[in-house]
Motif scaffolding. Structure first.
Motif, short mmCIF file in Angstrom:
data_model
loop_
_atom_site.label_atom_id
_atom_site.label_comp_id
_atom_site.label_asym_id
_atom_site.label_seq_id
_atom_site.Cartn_x
_atom_site.Cartn_y
_atom_site.Cartn_z
N HIS A 398 0.82 -1.22 0.00
CA HIS A 398 0.00 0.00 0.00
C HIS A 398 0.86 1.27 0.00
CE1 HIS A 398 -3.55 -2.51 0.73
NE2 HIS A 398 -2.82 -3.14 1.64
N ILE A 399 1.95 1.27 -0.76
CA ILE A 399 2.87 2.41 -0.88
C ILE A 399 3.38 2.82 0.50
CG2 ILE A 399 3.32 4.52 -2.19
CD1 ILE A 399 0.58 4.38 -3.39
N ASP A 400 3.67 1.84 1.36
CA ASP A 400 4.07 2.11 2.74
C ASP A 400 5.40 1.41 3.01
OD1 ASP A 400 4.35 2.16 5.56
OD2 ASP A 400 2.18 2.33 5.81
N HIS A 401 6.43 2.21 3.27
CA HIS A 401 7.78 1.69 3.48
C HIS A 401 7.85 0.73 4.66
CE1 HIS A 401 8.62 5.17 6.48
NE2 HIS A 401 7.41 5.36 6.01
N ARG A 402 7.15 1.02 5.76
CA ARG A 402 7.27 0.16 6.94
C ARG A 402 6.54 -1.17 6.75
NH1 ARG A 402 10.13 3.47 10.00
NH2 ARG A 402 9.57 5.69 10.05
N ILE A 403 5.46 -1.17 6.00
CA ILE A 403 4.80 -2.44 5.68
C ILE A 403 5.72 -3.30 4.82
CG2 ILE A 403 2.81 -3.50 4.57
CD1 ILE A 403 2.17 -1.97 7.16
N ALA A 404 6.36 -2.69 3.83
CA ALA A 404 7.27 -3.44 2.95
C ALA A 404 8.40 -4.07 3.74
CB ALA A 404 7.81 -2.51 1.87
N MET A 405 9.08 -3.27 4.56
CA MET A 405 10.23 -3.80 5.32
C MET A 405 9.79 -4.84 6.34
SD MET A 405 12.81 -0.51 5.78
CE MET A 405 11.56 0.74 6.14
N SER A 406 8.63 -4.65 6.94
CA SER A 406 8.16 -5.61 7.95
C SER A 406 7.95 -7.00 7.36
CB SER A 406 6.86 -5.10 8.59
OG SER A 406 7.09 -3.90 9.31
#
Length: 449
Positions: A398-406
């Motif tokens: 969802h264009i969210d850096h912290r979701i991607a890294m998590s």
């Protein structure tokens, strides 16, 4: 990676233990504030250790648009020749803050009490985020905001020609709102007062004092009261940016859930308004030692030694949310690898971040075989123990850096690889993430089309 360009699918696989030294980037919150307060000061501010992620670069570009001279002198080394409080010029073009909610809200605050007009926009994610929580208190100073329905970007802010000081109680725990009001108060006559019922990260207060502002803090029964004397002459400073605890969270959590891992993360901020994650991890049984505690750039820091641990689920006190609000996504990953149930309450603020982070983590964890419960203000993760997460899913970021890294961190400890649909937003806060994790031995790769 670019947080504004073509989607970059990525995949993480379990493999070797993580070992080595993780030199995480400078603190994003402090980097934003160093550029902004440097631009509001008289003289040349020198900043070392600045995070050169896209969010901060967008703030640097904005400060130039308002008339400050902002120059990169080397890796992490920047100079800002400021225009003084009340000295902002009217920008000639739209201010694009990219993905940064912190950047846009703080910049709105520091221009709201100058007689200038600016239009703000951002990427698709930022344009969905509510700005009313900031524009409402700025209107009390005399500023006018004209945006899309629901108080969303693009938005034009007309600064107050004759600002008045404000006394404001923040309706929700938000360092961004508090900071926007304090920055607006710099160019208002008299005394601006902010009351927050729950303390939030205090970087703005620390840095304002460092630049010479008259600021007093008092703890009262109704909350934390901050008094700021308006129209000071801020003095240029040298700012050493400590390493970002929100970025450190990813290698720290990865080492805790990947068997036989042992890493060192040096110089991480231990500001008590930011260290809720580390307190929580220790309560879950994490083997983390805090070595060589010291002070850098006005902030407490320590070196973190982190080793793989068998973790247990806990109830995270809701009062801790403000000190770790950005770390809940990766905490949910750790919870999935712990034994038993982890309950996270008081987290409704996650629903209005770069994405609805409660929903994003819940759906992704379920796709990876983890049972989750949620409501508007709560996320509960039923852990499967070390090595117990099936994985094998593609998770939406969802264009969210912290979701991607998590989810990439989870892929390092799951039975099957975990893929994310777009890792490009990682560049907004942690451009060296791939290289740093690879240096520790992590198997994270871009998916070739």
């Amino acid at each position: 990676m670019s947080g504004h360009g073509e989607a970059i699918a990525m995949v993480a696989r379990s493999g070797a233990a993580l070992r080595g030294v993780a030199e995480v980037p400078g603190d994003k919150s402090i980097s934003h504030r160093a550029l902004i307060l440097g631009a509001l000061s008289v003289g040349e501010t020198r900043v070392s250790g600045l995070l050169e992620g896209q969010d901060v670069l967008d703030t640097a570009r904005a400060m130039r648009a308002f008339g400050a001279e902002v120059v990169r002198q080397g890796p992490g080394a920047w100079s800002v020749r400021g225009v003084g409080v009340g000295g902002f010029a009217e920008p000639a073009d739209v201010i694009d803050c990219g993905n940064s909610g912190t950047g846009v809200r703080l910049i709105m605050g520091c221009m709201a009490t100058s007689p200038i007009t600016a239009t703000f926009t951002g990427d698709a994610s930022l344009r969905k985020r509510p700005m009313g929580r900031v524009t409402a208190p700025l209107a009390l100073f005399g500023a006018e905001a004209h945006g899309r329905r629901g108080g969303r970007l693009p938005m034009t802010l007309v600064g107050a020609a004759d600002p008045v000081p404000v006394r404001y109680t923040t309706p929700v725990p938000s360092a961004q709102v508090k900071s926007a009001v304090l920055l607006a108060g710099l160019n208002a006559p008299g005394e601006t007062v902010v009351i927050e019922r729950e303390p939030t990260r205090d970087h703005t207060e620390r840095m304002l004092r460092g630049f010479g502002a008259q600021l007093e803090i008092e703890d009262l029964p109704e909350g934390r009261l901050i008094r700021l004397r308006g129209q000071p002459e801020l003095r240029a400073q040298s700012v050493a940016v400590p390493r970002d605890p929100s970025s450190a969270a990813f290698p720290v959590c990865a080492a805790l859930i990947v068997p036989k891992s042992d890493i060192l993360v040096p110089g991480v901020s231990q500001n008590p308004t930011r260290n809720g994650l580390f307190t929580t991890l220790v309560e879950m049984g994490a083997d983390i030692s805090f070595e060589t505690p010291r002070e850098e750039g006005g902030e407490p820091v320590a070196d973190l030694r982190v080793r793989f641990s068998n973790l247990r689920g806990i109830e995270v006190p809701p009062g801790r949310a403000a000190s770790m609000i950005d770390e809940y996504p990766v905490l949910a990953v750790v919870a999935a690898c712990a034994e038993g149930r982890t309950v996270m309450r008081g987290v409704r603020e996650l629903r209005v971040k770069e994405s609805d982070r409660i929903d994003a983590m819940a759906r992704g964890l379920e796709a990876c075989g983890v049972r989750v419960e949620e409501d508007e203000d709560t996320l509960i993760v039923h852990g499967l123990g070390a090595g117990g997460v099936p994985g094998g899913a593609t998770c939406a970021t969802h264009i969210d850096h912290r979701i991607a890294m998590s989810f990439l961190v989870l892929g390092l400890a799951s039975k099957l690889p975990i893929r994310v649909d777009d890792g490009s937003p990682i560049a907004t806060s942690f451009p060296a993430f791939e290289a740093l994790m690879a240096g520790l031995g992590a198997d994270i790769a871009r998916v070739q089309r």
